[in-house]
Design a protein around this motif. Structure first.
Motif, mmCIF file in Angstrom:
data_model
loop_
_atom_site.group_PDB
_atom_site.id
_atom_site.type_symbol
_atom_site.label_atom_id
_atom_site.label_comp_id
_atom_site.label_asym_id
_atom_site.label_seq_id
_atom_site.Cartn_x
_atom_site.Cartn_y
_atom_site.Cartn_z
ATOM 1 N N ASN A 486 15.984 88.278 42.784
ATOM 2 C CA ASN A 486 16.262 86.940 43.312
ATOM 3 C C ASN A 486 14.959 86.135 43.292
ATOM 4 N N PRO A 487 14.716 85.399 42.203
ATOM 5 C CA PRO A 487 13.430 84.703 42.067
ATOM 6 C C PRO A 487 13.188 83.689 43.194
ATOM 7 N N ALA A 488 14.249 83.077 43.716
ATOM 8 C CA ALA A 488 14.075 82.039 44.742
ATOM 9 C C ALA A 488 13.482 82.628 46.025
ATOM 10 N N THR A 489 13.942 83.806 46.411
ATOM 11 C CA THR A 489 13.460 84.401 47.669
ATOM 12 C C THR A 489 12.354 85.423 47.430
ATOM 13 N N LYS A 490 12.069 85.702 46.144
ATOM 14 C CA LYS A 490 11.118 86.754 45.775
ATOM 15 C C LYS A 490 11.524 88.107 46.383
ATOM 16 N N LYS A 491 12.819 88.357 46.407
ATOM 17 C CA LYS A 491 13.339 89.652 46.855
ATOM 18 C C LYS A 491 13.769 90.464 45.626
ATOM 19 N N GLY A 492 13.736 91.772 45.781
ATOM 20 C CA GLY A 492 14.155 92.636 44.686
ATOM 21 C C GLY A 492 13.087 92.724 43.613
ATOM 22 N N LYS A 493 11.864 93.066 44.047
ATOM 23 C CA LYS A 493 10.720 93.092 43.128
ATOM 24 C C LYS A 493 10.797 94.274 42.148
ATOM 25 N N PHE A 494 10.472 94.027 40.906
ATOM 26 C CA PHE A 494 10.309 95.122 39.939
ATOM 27 C C PHE A 494 9.125 94.808 39.032
ATOM 28 N N GLN A 495 8.528 95.839 38.474
ATOM 29 C CA GLN A 495 7.312 95.626 37.670
ATOM 30 C C GLN A 495 7.343 96.419 36.364
#
Ligand SMILES: *[C@@H]1O[C@H](CO)[C@@H](O)[C@H](O)[C@H]1NC(C)=O
Ligand SMILES: *[C@@H]1O[C@H](CO)[C@@H](O)[C@H](O)[C@H]1NC(C)=O
Ligand SMILES: *[C@@H]1O[C@H](CO)[C@@H](O)[C@H](O)[C@H]1NC(C)=O
Ligand SMILES: *[C@@H]1O[C@H](CO)[C@@H](O)[C@H](O)[C@H]1NC(C)=O
Ligand SMILES: *[C@@H]1O[C@H](CO)[C@@H](O)[C@H](O)[C@H]1NC(C)=O
Ligand SMILES: *[C@@H]1O[C@H](CO)[C@@H](O)[C@H](O)[C@H]1NC(C)=O
Length: 522
Positions: A486-495
């Protein structure tokens, strides 16, 4: 191709600019510059205190406005450099109070024509004295080139060169000492501008970050301008709607995303993907959720390289998995290509904007001022010790990243070097799931612009990476990209650790959101 510029300041006999406060010095700079520069018009030198909101309408409707509240203080220099009898470059030079001693130039996009305030503000926040220009004309379109070779020359290379020359000297004049290291940061046309300088003025910058370069400019325009021949207009039987293109992308992911070891919505290496659109052919009687044979032919054509009449490659295929539906495949002539032939190659504003094979030769001949920036000899960069960090999104719907790999291979073959030898001065990183310079389904946040820093160390940020490479000799082996479900909330980070070409990223085991679950392999 070094140009003698008429703007050179004479620095001799200058008092050091240390007296008085930063703000006073900034106001006084206008007068000093008016005295010390030639062929320039100084618009203003303005102290901007942290917290000030800067607002200005765009100079052309196709350019974004300046509208920013910045949390640092700086001296804003605005001037125009007259590059010829009928050409001029408008410059913004921001000199931060909290200066790191580093200088930076930034580039432009498209056929712009627009000062990139966002890039300028980003670099100044990070302590660079930064110059951005309007690239010699206002607006993201080609009409200003019409019968004005001086404007084309500014666009091809001169705006960067004039801006950098002036910027370095104003930096020295203002702070009372020269910059320690000089950098370049740009994407798209900005990527082309970066390689133009690397190839022709290798001692201008110590470090260059060039993203999604629009180099081999002629080939790129041939490709962009040819797409309408494949799609037809929106009433042709060869045309696909935006939804139909989404279906093609979904089917491409279904066929190819698992080739990197994990079935997800990102193709790590489009080179491995030989997409077969036939699977979407309508069954007898089927009308929805499928493609006609003519449409399948369009998909095939858009994913084939373009050759000239002698069979030479003009430009590689569009990448499978990228969606150019609303851009290159809209059923309209592509503006940049159309304008290039109309206003530069043919001098004919009534030209139809559809590029065919017969338009290639005139464009090659017209590639004035070395616009292509596609010379594979980077020995100047190597000999000067300049570092070039090149990156390109693997989901780029405007410039196929295949053209970046093609350039890397051209450098390798031109210079006859092993990958490890190129590593000393030139590294190319393939950013999976990145669209054009930003956005996309993947881990595209790499600190190339404001809002894309993850703060996970120098590897996670191309600006920190190039600074560390130049100043500490520690070269990046990968770029650690971050994505958010979810780019808007910066949740669910992956790298992901985006690999250095020609290595490719492969899933090994464990949680796929962790970069450590992936490996760069040959
Ligand atoms: C400027 O930016 C602010 C904050 O993003 C926004 O609320 C405002 O509408 C913008 N103003 C203009 C004129 O674009
Ligand atoms: C200034 O704003 C940027 C984002 O625009 C942020 O990353 C930074 O931490 C801020 N700095 C200060 C000193 O508040
Ligand atoms: C710079 O100015 C000088 C004198 O004002 C003029 O002779 C010269 O042509 C100018 N150069 C350019 C590139 O405009
Ligand atoms: C000045 O820059 C340094 C590093 O470049 C940073 O640590 C510091 O917070 C900055 N100070 C301000 C007031 O922005
Ligand atoms: C097709 O394109 C024309 C202009 O070229 C436009 O006026 C029309 O709305 C488009 N039709 C559809 C269905 O998008
Ligand atoms: C494409 O895939 C996405 C995500 O799975 C889905 O939401 C969308 O409906 C699909 N679109 C089409 C046209 O198949």
């Amino acid at each position: 191709m070094k140009t003698q510029l008429p703007f050179l300041l004479s620095l001799s006999g200058l008092a050091t600019a240390t007296a008085g406060s930063f703000a006073t010095q900034c106001s006084a700079l206008a007068k000093t510059l008016a005295e010390k520069t030639d062929n320039t018009t100084i618009t203003a030198t303005t102290y901007v205190a942290a917290g000030t909101t800067l607002q200005e309408p765009p100079r052309h409707p196709s350019c974004p406005p300046l509208n920013a509240t910045l949390n640092y203080s700086f001296c804003r220099v605005q001037l125009t450099a007259h590059t010829g009898p009928e050409s001029a470059v408008v410059l913004e030079h921001w000199l931060p109070l909290n200066w790191t001693g580093r200088y930076m130039s930034t580039g432009n996009g498209g056929l712009g024509g627009c000062i990139d305030y966002e890039a300028i503000a980003y670099a100044a926040r990070r302590g660079f004295a930064i110059v951005g220009t309007n690239n010699g004309h206002d607006g993201n379109y080609g009409e200003p080139f019409y019968k004005h070779p001086g404007v084309v020359e500014d666009f091809a290379y001169r705006a960067i060169r004039v801006g950098t020359s002036l910027g370095k000297q104003i930096t020295k004049l203002f702070y009372g000492k020269a910059h320690k290291k000089a950098y370049y940061l740009g994407c798209s046309t900005g990527g082309r501008q970066g390689f133009m300088e690397a190839q022709n003025v290798p001692d201008e910058f110590d470090g260059i970050v060039a993203g999604a370069p629009a180099f081999d400019f002629t080939g790129l325009q041939v490709s962009s301008g040819s797409q309408i021949r494949f799609t037809g207009n929106n009433e042709s039987d060869t045309f696909l709607t935006v939804d139909e293109w989404t279906m093609v992308v979904n089917d491409t992911l279904a066929q190819c995303s698992g080739l990197d070891g994990l079935d997800d919505d990102v193709i790590e290496d489009p080179d491995l993907c030989q997409y077969r659109p036939e699977r979407l052919l309508c069954a007898p009687g089927q009308k929805e959720g499928c493609l006609t044979p003519a449409q399948v032919g369009t998909v095939r054509n858009t994913q084939s390289p373009i050759y000239d009449t002698e069979g030479n490659l003009v430009f590689p295929r569009n990448q499978p998995g990228s969606n150019s539906g609303p851009i290159l495949w809209s059923g309209q002539p592509f503006l940049y290509a159309a304008d290039w032939w109309k206003y530069v190659v043919y001098d004919d504003p009534s030209w139809d904007g559809i590029v065919t094979v017969k338009d290639i030769e005139p464009a090659r001949k017209a590639q004035i001022f070395g616009i292509d920036a596609y010379n594979g000899d980077l020995s100047g960069v190597r000999d000067h010790g300049t570092k070039v960090l090149h990156y390109h999104g693997m989901e780029d719907p405007i410039i196929s990243s295949d053209n970046s790999a093609r350039y890397y291979n051209l450098v390798q073959r031109t210079m006859n070097l092993q990958n490890e030898e190129l590593d000393d001065f030139y590294r190319y990183f393939r950013i999976s799931g990145m669209a054009h310079c930003t956005g996309g389904a993947g881990a595209y946040n790499i600190g190339n612009q404001e809002g894309t820093q993850s703060g996970d160390g120098p590897e996670s940020d191309v600006v920190s990476s190039i600074v560390r490479w130049v100043e500490q000799g520690k070269a990046p082996d990968y770029i650690l990209g971050t994505g958010y479900r979810n780019p808007a909330t910066k949740k669910g980070k992956f790298q992901r650790r985006h690999c250095k070409y020609p290595l490719r990223n492969t899933y090994v085991k464990g949680n796929p959101d962790l970069a450590s679950s992936w490996k760069c392999v040959q």
